[in-house]
Scaffold this motif. Structure first.
Motif, PDB file in Angstrom:
ATOM      1  N   MET A  99      36.308  44.317  35.186  1.00 53.62           N
ATOM      2  CA  MET A  99      36.325  42.857  35.066  1.00 53.62           C
ATOM      3  C   MET A  99      35.847  42.361  33.701  1.00 53.62           C
ATOM      4  O   MET A  99      35.606  41.162  33.532  1.00 53.62           O
ATOM      5  CB  MET A  99      35.438  42.259  36.170  1.00 53.62           C
ATOM      6  CG  MET A  99      35.803  42.672  37.568  1.00 53.62           C
ATOM      7  SD  MET A  99      37.338  41.948  38.145  1.00 53.62           S
ATOM      8  CE  MET A  99      36.802  40.272  38.457  1.00 53.62           C
ATOM      9  N   ARG A 100      35.697  43.240  32.743  1.00 53.51           N
ATOM     10  CA  ARG A 100      35.126  42.826  31.459  1.00 53.51           C
ATOM     11  C   ARG A 100      35.906  41.693  30.817  1.00 53.51           C
ATOM     12  O   ARG A 100      35.309  40.707  30.356  1.00 53.51           O
ATOM     13  CB  ARG A 100      35.087  44.031  30.515  1.00 53.51           C
ATOM     14  CG  ARG A 100      34.035  45.070  30.842  1.00 53.51           C
ATOM     15  CD  ARG A 100      34.163  46.283  29.951  1.00 53.51           C
ATOM     16  NE  ARG A 100      35.473  46.939  30.148  1.00 53.51           N
ATOM     17  CZ  ARG A 100      35.874  48.007  29.484  1.00 53.51           C
ATOM     18  NH1 ARG A 100      35.092  48.546  28.568  1.00 53.51           N
ATOM     19  NH2 ARG A 100      37.056  48.546  29.711  1.00 53.51           N
ATOM     20  N   ARG A 132      36.307  36.109  29.241  1.00 53.31           N
ATOM     21  CA  ARG A 132      37.198  34.969  29.018  1.00 53.31           C
ATOM     22  C   ARG A 132      36.629  33.692  29.609  1.00 53.31           C
ATOM     23  O   ARG A 132      36.776  32.614  29.018  1.00 53.31           O
ATOM     24  CB  ARG A 132      38.569  35.276  29.621  1.00 53.31           C
ATOM     25  CG  ARG A 132      39.569  34.133  29.515  1.00 53.31           C
ATOM     26  CD  ARG A 132      40.911  34.551  30.078  1.00 53.31           C
ATOM     27  NE  ARG A 132      41.848  33.444  30.142  1.00 53.31           N
ATOM     28  CZ  ARG A 132      43.089  33.528  30.610  1.00 53.31           C
ATOM     29  NH1 ARG A 132      43.555  34.701  31.038  1.00 53.31           N
ATOM     30  NH2 ARG A 132      43.872  32.465  30.651  1.00 53.31           N
ATOM     31  N   PHE A 133      35.984  33.782  30.750  1.00 52.34           N
ATOM     32  CA  PHE A 133      35.480  32.582  31.424  1.00 52.34           C
ATOM     33  C   PHE A 133      33.969  32.412  31.276  1.00 52.34           C
ATOM     34  O   PHE A 133      33.373  31.588  31.968  1.00 52.34           O
ATOM     35  CB  PHE A 133      35.867  32.614  32.916  1.00 52.34           C
ATOM     36  CG  PHE A 133      37.310  32.327  33.151  1.00 52.34           C
ATOM     37  CD1 PHE A 133      37.758  31.026  33.320  1.00 52.34           C
ATOM     38  CD2 PHE A 133      38.239  33.353  33.169  1.00 52.34           C
ATOM     39  CE1 PHE A 133      39.105  30.754  33.531  1.00 52.34           C
ATOM     40  CE2 PHE A 133      39.581  33.102  33.368  1.00 52.34           C
ATOM     41  CZ  PHE A 133      40.029  31.798  33.545  1.00 52.34           C
ATOM     42  N   ASP A 134      33.399  33.203  30.372  1.00 52.39           N
ATOM     43  CA  ASP A 134      31.960  33.120  30.163  1.00 52.39           C
ATOM     44  C   ASP A 134      31.246  33.154  31.519  1.00 52.39           C
ATOM     45  O   ASP A 134      30.391  32.314  31.832  1.00 52.39           O
ATOM     46  CB  ASP A 134      31.608  31.836  29.406  1.00 52.39           C
ATOM     47  CG  ASP A 134      30.165  31.839  28.913  1.00 52.39           C
ATOM     48  OD1 ASP A 134      29.599  32.937  28.751  1.00 52.39           O
ATOM     49  OD2 ASP A 134      29.598  30.737  28.729  1.00 52.39           O
ATOM     50  N   PHE A 135      31.627  34.156  32.303  1.00 55.45           N
ATOM     51  CA  PHE A 135      31.167  34.281  33.688  1.00 55.45           C
ATOM     52  C   PHE A 135      29.657  34.483  33.719  1.00 55.45           C
ATOM     53  O   PHE A 135      29.115  35.375  33.051  1.00 55.45           O
ATOM     54  CB  PHE A 135      31.866  35.468  34.349  1.00 55.45           C
ATOM     55  CG  PHE A 135      31.935  35.394  35.840  1.00 55.45           C
ATOM     56  CD1 PHE A 135      32.961  34.721  36.482  1.00 55.45           C
ATOM     57  CD2 PHE A 135      30.971  36.007  36.630  1.00 55.45           C
ATOM     58  CE1 PHE A 135      33.039  34.669  37.862  1.00 55.45           C
ATOM     59  CE2 PHE A 135      31.030  35.964  38.006  1.00 55.45           C
ATOM     60  CZ  PHE A 135      32.065  35.286  38.625  1.00 55.45           C
ATOM     61  N   GLU A 178      44.637  38.053  45.062  1.00 57.54           N
ATOM     62  CA  GLU A 178      44.571  37.296  43.812  1.00 57.54           C
ATOM     63  C   GLU A 178      43.154  36.773  43.614  1.00 57.54           C
ATOM     64  O   GLU A 178      42.554  36.205  44.530  1.00 57.54           O
ATOM     65  CB  GLU A 178      45.550  36.125  43.874  1.00 57.54           C
ATOM     66  CG  GLU A 178      45.541  35.233  42.653  1.00 57.54           C
ATOM     67  CD  GLU A 178      46.410  34.011  42.852  1.00 57.54           C
ATOM     68  OE1 GLU A 178      47.461  33.917  42.188  1.00 57.54           O
ATOM     69  OE2 GLU A 178      46.044  33.147  43.686  1.00 57.54           O
ATOM     70  N   LEU A 179      42.609  36.964  42.401  1.00 56.96           N
ATOM     71  CA  LEU A 179      41.258  36.509  42.076  1.00 56.96           C
ATOM     72  C   LEU A 179      41.303  35.304  41.132  1.00 56.96           C
ATOM     73  O   LEU A 179      42.174  35.225  40.256  1.00 56.96           O
ATOM     74  CB  LEU A 179      40.452  37.628  41.429  1.00 56.96           C
ATOM     75  CG  LEU A 179      40.208  38.891  42.263  1.00 56.96           C
ATOM     76  CD1 LEU A 179      39.457  39.925  41.439  1.00 56.96           C
ATOM     77  CD2 LEU A 179      39.427  38.565  43.539  1.00 56.96           C
ATOM     78  N   ARG A 180      40.332  34.413  41.322  1.00 56.63           N
ATOM     79  CA  ARG A 180      40.202  33.260  40.439  1.00 56.63           C
ATOM     80  C   ARG A 180      38.729  32.925  40.287  1.00 56.63           C
ATOM     81  O   ARG A 180      38.016  32.791  41.285  1.00 56.63           O
ATOM     82  CB  ARG A 180      40.957  32.054  41.020  1.00 56.63           C
ATOM     83  CG  ARG A 180      40.856  30.775  40.204  1.00 56.63           C
ATOM     84  CD  ARG A 180      41.776  29.714  40.790  1.00 56.63           C
ATOM     85  NE  ARG A 180      41.439  29.403  42.162  1.00 56.63           N
ATOM     86  CZ  ARG A 180      40.572  28.441  42.523  1.00 56.63           C
ATOM     87  NH1 ARG A 180      39.938  27.739  41.596  1.00 56.63           N
ATOM     88  NH2 ARG A 180      40.328  28.202  43.800  1.00 56.63           N
ATOM     89  N   PRO A 181      38.209  32.812  39.054  1.00 52.86           N
ATOM     90  CA  PRO A 181      36.786  32.501  38.872  1.00 52.86           C
ATOM     91  C   PRO A 181      36.465  31.058  39.211  1.00 52.86           C
ATOM     92  O   PRO A 181      37.277  30.162  38.974  1.00 52.86           O
ATOM     93  CB  PRO A 181      36.548  32.791  37.386  1.00 52.86           C
ATOM     94  CG  PRO A 181      37.888  32.600  36.755  1.00 52.86           C
ATOM     95  CD  PRO A 181      38.897  33.030  37.774  1.00 52.86           C
ATOM     96  N   ILE A 182      35.308  30.839  39.798  1.00 49.93           N
ATOM     97  CA  ILE A 182      34.818  29.482  40.091  1.00 49.93           C
ATOM     98  C   ILE A 182      33.466  29.318  39.413  1.00 49.93           C
ATOM     99  O   ILE A 182      32.517  30.047  39.715  1.00 49.93           O
ATOM    100  CB  ILE A 182      34.681  29.245  41.610  1.00 49.93           C
ATOM    101  CG1 ILE A 182      36.048  29.354  42.293  1.00 49.93           C
ATOM    102  CG2 ILE A 182      34.058  27.891  41.885  1.00 49.93           C
ATOM    103  CD1 ILE A 182      36.003  29.120  43.782  1.00 49.93           C
TER     104      ILE A 182
END
Length: 489
Positions: A172-173, A178-181, A200-204
């Protein structure tokens, strides 16, 4: 009773991809189009007993793909996962995916692109609780089946998990960067294809500036936890321990996907860490979700004995014991392996001495046994059977002892609640596990020495467990007989 030529493969292929409600007639029309046939009653019986099919109130059915396709669930990565740029799969996709698929077999996408996997070395303590919903008793097996551990034999050390293991994880790097997780963020997951295990994954992003701030998203998630708890408690009340934690979760979500499978949901892991009413409880030698402070038991030992068994597929009508047909084959092969002189030796192993057959039952069963013996003996090859013959023989010895004890319990006249409940649960579990082991030895070809060694180790542990509970349950029956004798005297 289903015929031997029932088109299992065609129906199962349909069930793995069907996302809409259907009826028995839908299946029957499908079979006719494929040039196959089955009576409507047969189709209905098959659907009613299928673990991936659920009846609807209007008489139709829905399969797991229809229940969970496009369903949302949530994954909250741990701090060390974010720092390491990984996502451990474990049980986090339960119960939305095919329970027969192992974690590393699931596939993930992000923004239309596949999420790649990699094998890493990791401390086992960091991952164990992310496999817990499979049942603590099965965690070593799931870890051992990961490709990263294919060169390790956990059975050699009695399935004791080493301090460090190899594990297949999602890389997941790129997504995290990309999303500053951050540690407070989470992943929204949507099941795209049940048959392929595609998610399917999507960051929240967490929108609160501090823990004390309340947002609409957080309030929605808090309500979700309350609804999930209500559904789980109702499931425990209505369905009991089921066959697994996974099945308990399916029952909790069934009929409630519209309020539980939403994009703003929480995760099962977070719920289980915060709930004060639902706990992991011992259920014999297994684990279940249960109400805190209550003992996890089935309603009766007879229910547990017959659970998972379609009596119509057994010899119950002939001998009064729900012995599956495949088990009869196993006893015959064992007899050929032992070089017994005839079917009478097989009869003695199958029918407990305390169990009396009526004359018609005896004649019918012996005829059935002799007929199958002739058929199987003509094709038997002791040379190819030699490696697994000893393990199968030991498994059948335990199975015969289990049947004998179950028959004694059934005929002693004591109610189920007179016995220690956990011992009855263990008895039913040993009966089921031994049956599955014999079935595997019967139908799986080319078993390796490693497979047979693991089966032998498992069998040894089950035998020890049986000896412990047999002593306790027999003691209860004997004490009751003494009490009755004292009263009569």
């Amino acid at each position: 009773m289903l015929k031997r030529d029932f088109p299992y493969e065609t129906v199962n292929t349909f069930l793995r991809t069907c996302t809409k409600p259907f009826t028995s007639k839908t299946i029957q029309r499908l079979l006719r189009a494929e040039g196959e046939r089955a009576a409507l009653r047969e189709v209905s019986d098959f659907l009613d007993s299928h673990p991936s099919v659920f009846p609807l109130s209007d008489g139709s059915y829905i399969a797991r793909p229809g229940l969970f396709t496009d369903a949302y669930f949530s994954i909250k990565p741990r701090r060390f996962e974010v720092d390491s740029g990984i996502l451990i799969i474990g049980h986090r996709c339960m119960p939305f995916v095919d329970p027969e698929m192992l974690p590393h077999e699931l596939n993930f996408t992000f923004a239309g692109m596949p999420v790649h996997k990699k094998c890493i070395e990791i401390a086992s303590d960091d991952v164990l609780d992310m496999y817990r919903l499979f049942g603590e008793e099965y965690v070593p097996q799931f870890l051992g089946l990961d490709p990263g551990n294919e060169d390790r034999d956990f059975a050699e050390n009695d399935f004791e998990i080493p301090n460090r293991i190899f594990l297949t994880v999602c890389d997941m790097r790129a997504l995290y960067k990309r999303f500053d997780f951050s540690y407070a963020d989470r992943l929204s997951a949507r099941l795209v294809n049940w048959d392929e295990g595609l998610i399917e994954l999507r960051p929240i992003k967490e929108m609160r500036s501090n823990l004390f701030e309340s947002t609409e998203e957080n309030e929605l998630r808090e309500r979700w936890y309350d609804v999930l708890e209500t559904c789980l408690l109702s499931t425990i009340e209505e369905y009991g321990p089921c066959h697994s934690i996974e099945e308990q979760l399916v029952c909790a979500f069934f009929g409630n996907t519209d309020i539980l499978c939403i994009s703003g949901c929480g995760s099962l892991d977070e719920y289980l860490m915060r709930t004060k009413n639902v706990v992991f409880a011992e259920y014999g030698v297994e684990t279940r979700l249960w109400k805190k402070g209550e003992e996890c038991t089935a309603s009766s030992w007879r229910d547990r004995f017959e659970s998972g068994i379609d009596v119509s597929e057994t010899l119950y009508g002939e001998i009064g014991i729900p012995l599956p047909e495949f088990m009869l084959d196993a006893y015959i092969l064992d007899s050929l392996y032992r070089r017994d002189k005839g079917v009478r030796e097989i009869f003695k192993r199958i029918i407990p001495s305390s169990f009396v057959l009526e004359e018609w039952q005896l004649k019918t069963f012996l005829l059935h046994l002799e007929t199958k013996y002739v058929i199987l003996s003509e094709k038997y090859n002791r040379f190819t059977d030699f490696n697994k013959g000893e393990v199968r023989s030991s498994a059948l010895k335990l199975y015969s002892a289990l049947v004998k004890l179950i028959c004694e319990l059934d005929s002693c006249g004591l109610p189920a609640d007179f016995f220690p409940q956990q011992d009855l649960v263990i008895l039913s579990q040993l009966f089921a596990h031994t049956g599955h082991l014999v079935e595997a030895l019967l139908y799986q070809e080319n078993l390796s020495d490693k497979d047979l060694s693991a089966a032998s180790a498992s069998l040894e542990g089950m035998t020890f467990s049986f000896e412990d509970i047999e002593e306790i349950l027999v003691s209860v029956m004997e004490n009751k007989k003494k009490d009755a004798f004292s009263i009569v005297k």
